[in-house]
Design an enzyme around this catalytic site. Structure first.
Site, PDB file in Angstrom:
ATOM      1  N   TYR A   1       0.839  -1.208   0.000  1.00  0.00           N
ATOM      2  CA  TYR A   1       0.000   0.000   0.000  1.00  0.00           C
ATOM      3  C   TYR A   1       0.871   1.255   0.000  1.00  0.00           C
ATOM      4  O   TYR A   1       0.678   2.176  -0.794  1.00  0.00           O
ATOM      5  CB  TYR A   1      -0.917  -0.017   1.238  1.00  0.00           C
ATOM      6  CG  TYR A   1      -1.549   1.325   1.568  1.00  0.00           C
ATOM      7  CD1 TYR A   1      -2.628   1.812   0.829  1.00  0.00           C
ATOM      8  CD2 TYR A   1      -1.066   2.108   2.629  1.00  0.00           C
ATOM      9  CE1 TYR A   1      -3.202   3.042   1.139  1.00  0.00           C
ATOM     10  CE2 TYR A   1      -1.640   3.329   2.939  1.00  0.00           C
ATOM     11  CZ  TYR A   1      -2.710   3.795   2.186  1.00  0.00           C
ATOM     12  OH  TYR A   1      -3.269   5.011   2.485  1.00  0.00           O
TER      13      TYR A   1
HETATM   14  P1  NAD Z   1     -12.150   5.513   2.247  1.00  0.00           P
HETATM   15  O1  NAD Z   1     -11.980   4.113   1.758  1.00  0.00           O
HETATM   16  O2  NAD Z   1     -13.178   5.769   3.279  1.00  0.00           O
HETATM   17  O3  NAD Z   1     -12.422   6.485   1.011  1.00  0.00           O
HETATM   18  C1  NAD Z   1     -11.868   6.286  -0.259  1.00  0.00           C
HETATM   19  C2  NAD Z   1     -13.007   6.258  -1.281  1.00  0.00           C
HETATM   20  O4  NAD Z   1     -12.447   6.131  -2.588  1.00  0.00           O
HETATM   21  C3  NAD Z   1     -13.968   5.079  -1.098  1.00  0.00           C
HETATM   22  O5  NAD Z   1     -15.296   5.543  -0.864  1.00  0.00           O
HETATM   23  C4  NAD Z   1     -13.861   4.290  -2.403  1.00  0.00           C
HETATM   24  O6  NAD Z   1     -15.104   3.748  -2.825  1.00  0.00           O
HETATM   25  C5  NAD Z   1     -13.343   5.340  -3.358  1.00  0.00           C
HETATM   26  N1  NAD Z   1     -12.579   4.795  -4.487  1.00  0.00           N
HETATM   27  C6  NAD Z   1     -11.579   3.868  -4.436  1.00  0.00           C
HETATM   28  N2  NAD Z   1     -11.113   3.622  -5.661  1.00  0.00           N
HETATM   29  C7  NAD Z   1     -11.818   4.402  -6.525  1.00  0.00           C
HETATM   30  C8  NAD Z   1     -11.819   4.572  -7.937  1.00  0.00           C
HETATM   31  N3  NAD Z   1     -10.980   3.893  -8.714  1.00  0.00           N
HETATM   32  N4  NAD Z   1     -12.684   5.453  -8.474  1.00  0.00           N
HETATM   33  C9  NAD Z   1     -13.549   6.146  -7.707  1.00  0.00           C
HETATM   34  N5  NAD Z   1     -13.613   6.009  -6.349  1.00  0.00           N
HETATM   35  C10 NAD Z   1     -12.754   5.154  -5.777  1.00  0.00           C
HETATM   36  O7  NAD Z   1     -10.708   5.971   2.753  1.00  0.00           O
HETATM   37  P2  NAD Z   1     -10.262   7.207   3.659  1.00  0.00           P
HETATM   38  O8  NAD Z   1      -9.835   6.676   4.960  1.00  0.00           O
HETATM   39  O9  NAD Z   1     -11.308   8.273   3.579  1.00  0.00           O
HETATM   40  O10 NAD Z   1      -8.960   7.676   2.873  1.00  0.00           O
HETATM   41  C11 NAD Z   1      -9.024   8.684   1.880  1.00  0.00           C
HETATM   42  C12 NAD Z   1      -7.644   8.819   1.238  1.00  0.00           C
HETATM   43  O11 NAD Z   1      -6.695   9.188   2.220  1.00  0.00           O
HETATM   44  C13 NAD Z   1      -7.126   7.524   0.596  1.00  0.00           C
HETATM   45  O12 NAD Z   1      -6.482   7.855  -0.612  1.00  0.00           O
HETATM   46  C14 NAD Z   1      -6.122   7.005   1.607  1.00  0.00           C
HETATM   47  O13 NAD Z   1      -5.103   6.259   0.997  1.00  0.00           O
HETATM   48  C15 NAD Z   1      -5.597   8.296   2.197  1.00  0.00           C
HETATM   49  N6  NAD Z   1      -5.101   8.164   3.564  1.00  0.00           N
HETATM   50  C16 NAD Z   1      -5.984   7.820   4.554  1.00  0.00           C
HETATM   51  C17 NAD Z   1      -5.532   7.719   5.868  1.00  0.00           C
HETATM   52  C18 NAD Z   1      -6.434   7.352   7.000  1.00  0.00           C
HETATM   53  O14 NAD Z   1      -5.926   7.186   8.113  1.00  0.00           O
HETATM   54  N7  NAD Z   1      -7.748   7.249   6.790  1.00  0.00           N
HETATM   55  C19 NAD Z   1      -4.194   7.976   6.153  1.00  0.00           C
HETATM   56  C20 NAD Z   1      -3.326   8.295   5.109  1.00  0.00           C
HETATM   57  C21 NAD Z   1      -3.809   8.414   3.819  1.00  0.00           C
HETATM   58  C1  UGA Z   2      -3.855   4.022   8.704  1.00  0.00           C
HETATM   59  C2  UGA Z   2      -4.763   3.832   7.474  1.00  0.00           C
HETATM   60  O1  UGA Z   2      -5.491   2.631   7.555  1.00  0.00           O
HETATM   61  C3  UGA Z   2      -3.993   3.833   6.184  1.00  0.00           C
HETATM   62  O2  UGA Z   2      -4.907   3.888   5.100  1.00  0.00           O
HETATM   63  C4  UGA Z   2      -3.140   5.035   6.175  1.00  0.00           C
HETATM   64  O3  UGA Z   2      -2.480   5.222   5.005  1.00  0.00           O
HETATM   65  C5  UGA Z   2      -2.191   5.017   7.359  1.00  0.00           C
HETATM   66  O4  UGA Z   2      -2.999   5.088   8.528  1.00  0.00           O
HETATM   67  C6  UGA Z   2      -1.259   6.191   7.371  1.00  0.00           C
HETATM   68  O5  UGA Z   2      -1.109   6.880   8.383  1.00  0.00           O
HETATM   69  O6  UGA Z   2      -0.621   6.430   6.347  1.00  0.00           O
HETATM   70  P1  UGA Z   2      -2.851   2.392  10.470  1.00  0.00           P
HETATM   71  O7  UGA Z   2      -1.852   3.264  11.155  1.00  0.00           O
HETATM   72  O8  UGA Z   2      -2.549   0.944  10.412  1.00  0.00           O
HETATM   73  O9  UGA Z   2      -3.111   2.851   8.961  1.00  0.00           O
HETATM   74  O10 UGA Z   2      -4.237   2.701  11.163  1.00  0.00           O
HETATM   75  P2  UGA Z   2      -5.199   1.900  12.146  1.00  0.00           P
HETATM   76  O11 UGA Z   2      -6.013   0.902  11.421  1.00  0.00           O
HETATM   77  O12 UGA Z   2      -5.940   2.926  12.912  1.00  0.00           O
HETATM   78  O13 UGA Z   2      -4.217   1.080  13.115  1.00  0.00           O
HETATM   79  C7  UGA Z   2      -3.451   1.673  14.130  1.00  0.00           C
HETATM   80  C8  UGA Z   2      -2.733   0.584  14.878  1.00  0.00           C
HETATM   81  O14 UGA Z   2      -3.696  -0.225  15.564  1.00  0.00           O
HETATM   82  C9  UGA Z   2      -1.954  -0.372  13.978  1.00  0.00           C
HETATM   83  O15 UGA Z   2      -0.725  -0.704  14.573  1.00  0.00           O
HETATM   84  C10 UGA Z   2      -2.833  -1.616  13.898  1.00  0.00           C
HETATM   85  O16 UGA Z   2      -2.124  -2.815  13.738  1.00  0.00           O
HETATM   86  C11 UGA Z   2      -3.513  -1.590  15.240  1.00  0.00           C
HETATM   87  N1  UGA Z   2      -4.831  -2.258  15.185  1.00  0.00           N
HETATM   88  C12 UGA Z   2      -5.750  -1.928  14.256  1.00  0.00           C
HETATM   89  C13 UGA Z   2      -5.121  -3.236  16.109  1.00  0.00           C
HETATM   90  O17 UGA Z   2      -4.270  -3.584  16.951  1.00  0.00           O
HETATM   91  N2  UGA Z   2      -6.350  -3.828  16.078  1.00  0.00           N
HETATM   92  C14 UGA Z   2      -7.295  -3.499  15.172  1.00  0.00           C
HETATM   93  O18 UGA Z   2      -8.424  -4.083  15.191  1.00  0.00           O
HETATM   94  C15 UGA Z   2      -7.002  -2.517  14.225  1.00  0.00           C
END
Ligand code: NAD
Ligand code: UGA
Length: 318
Positions: A149
């Site tokens: 990823y």
């Molecule tokens: P999310 O899955 O809730 O939202 C992403 C949306 O994109 C989804 O609704 C999905 O249906 C849509 N999507 C995926 N592929 C697509 C495509 N080809 N065409 C049109 N729509 C598409 O995820 P999120 O947590 O809201 O994350 C948003 C963005 O931020 C992502 O790019 C993710 O990689 C990035 N990001 C998220 C986190 C986090 O902690 N949530 C951290 C770092 C980066």
């Molecule tokens: C998150 C998002 O899922 C990614 O899409 C994003 O890109 C990433 O942050 C980022 O910062 O770039 P992550 O840090 O793994 O990834 O987020 P969480 O799912 O909130 O997990 C946080 C920690 O809790 C991780 O170490 C995970 O292993 C742990 N975890 C998660 C558990 O121990 N149990 C669970 O049920 C879920």
């Protein structure tokens, strides 16, 4: 202004759309409603946006007529993607390639044809760093993703920078550090923890629980997007967006126990490949250039997510 949000049905995209609509902007949103987590949650997110200023297009970025859709758009907020570090191994990798890399390249090509585009904001990720060389990690530190990823998010970020350099597209990449808050995805830690607390279910921890995250509240992420769109920065800029919490998962659970006033049922299992031990980002650069600073402390943000979960997960449907 006329804003285009990709991934508008998702966690960050829908929260951003809500804010932009409230401020009187016109929002065109696209989402393919992928089934990575419950589609009914995405539909509910979309329902909450229904208003005269909002247009929704249910389509995949890889097949949509993006040239046409970007006509007259002032700012692109590219939030669409296939998230989740732990699922990106094996055959699922092709989904990550298509949603994170190919879709970004197609969107950038369409952006080239929109001569009036003011900004192209890309949702990058702290996962580009892997286990970083130092903490707090600076944007200039060597990225070494630990998950497929992370590799795809870094590749797409490089695409943004090279389209900025070669064609002058005004891109800004925001490296989000683990985003949490109301509407958070159901595969992510906090939503799983608060849902289990509300329902009295078991929480599963991957590894020792001593892993540290720089968790960031979703409203702060939205504010960073708004600033990236409206404040000048060099084309191709890259910024960390980190909440500053630097807390272990075990300490998050302790805090949740206090907030929920319930004993939590916690089970520890093996760690998962792709999970880094620590994230922690320096925000000096985004503060200096965009004037952004996190404003929601972890305890307050977790409390808000718990209150949201008490309503969202009251019925045993999701
Ligand atoms: P999310 O899955 O809730 O939202 C992403 C949306 O994109 C989804 O609704 C999905 O249906 C849509 N999507 C995926 N592929 C697509 C495509 N080809 N065409 C049109 N729509 C598409 O995820 P999120 O947590 O809201 O994350 C948003 C963005 O931020 C992502 O790019 C993710 O990689 C990035 N990001 C998220 C986190 C986090 O902690 N949530 C951290 C770092 C980066
Ligand atoms: C998150 C998002 O899922 C990614 O899409 C994003 O890109 C990433 O942050 C980022 O910062 O770039 P992550 O840090 O793994 O990834 O987020 P969480 O799912 O909130 O997990 C946080 C920690 O809790 C991780 O170490 C995970 O292993 C742990 N975890 C998660 C558990 O121990 N149990 C669970 O049920 C879920």
């Amino acid at each position: 202004m006329r804003m285009f949000i990709t991934g508008v049905a998702g966690f960050v995209g829908s929260t951003l759309a809500k804010r932009l609509l409230a401020e009187g902007h016109e929002v065109v949103g696209i989402d393919c409603l992928s089934d990575y987590y419950e589609i009914e949650i995405k539909r509910a997110n979309l329902e909450s946006l229904e208003s005269p200023g909002f247009t929704f297009i249910e389509e995949d970025l890889n097949v949509a007529d993006l040239d046409h859709l970007l006509e007259g758009i002032d700012v692109v907020f590219h939030q669409a993607g296939q998230p989740g570090v732990r699922k990106s191994w094996g055959s699922d990798f092709s989904i990550y390639l298509s949603a994170n890399i190919e879709a970004t390249q197609k969107l950038l090509e369409a952006a080239r044809k929109n001569g009036g585009l003011k900004r192209f904001v890309y949702a990058s990720s702290s996962s580009v760093y892997g286990n970083a060389e130092r903490y707090p990690t600076l944007e200039m530190d060597r990225p070494r993703p630990m998950s497929p990823y992370g590799v795809t998010k870094l590749a797409a970020e490089h695409l943004c920078s090279l389209y900025a350099e070669n064609f002058g597209i005004p891109t800004v990449s925001l490296r989000y550090f683990t985003v949490y808050g109301p509407r958070q995805r159901t595969d992510m830690a906090f939503t799983r923890f608060v849902r289990a607390a509300v329902r009295g279910e078991q929480i599963t921890i991957f590894g020792t629980g001593e892993q540290i995250r720089d968790f960031t509240f979703v409203d702060d992420i939205v504010e960073a997007n708004v600033k990236a769109a409206l404040v000048d920065s060099p084309k191709g800029s890259v910024f960390n967006v980190a909440g500053g919490s630097n807390i272990s998962v075990n300490n998050v659970l302790a805090l949740l126990g206090t907030i929920s006033e319930k004993p939590l049922d916690v089970k520890y299992i093996d760690g998962v490949a792709g999970d880094v031990f620590r994230t922690g980002g320096s925000t000096d650069s985004i503060e200096e250039v965009l004037g952004w600073k996190a404003s929601v402390p972890l305890e307050e943000g977790l409390r808000r997510q718990y209150e949201w979960a008490r309503v969202a997960f009251a019925a045993p449907v999701l």
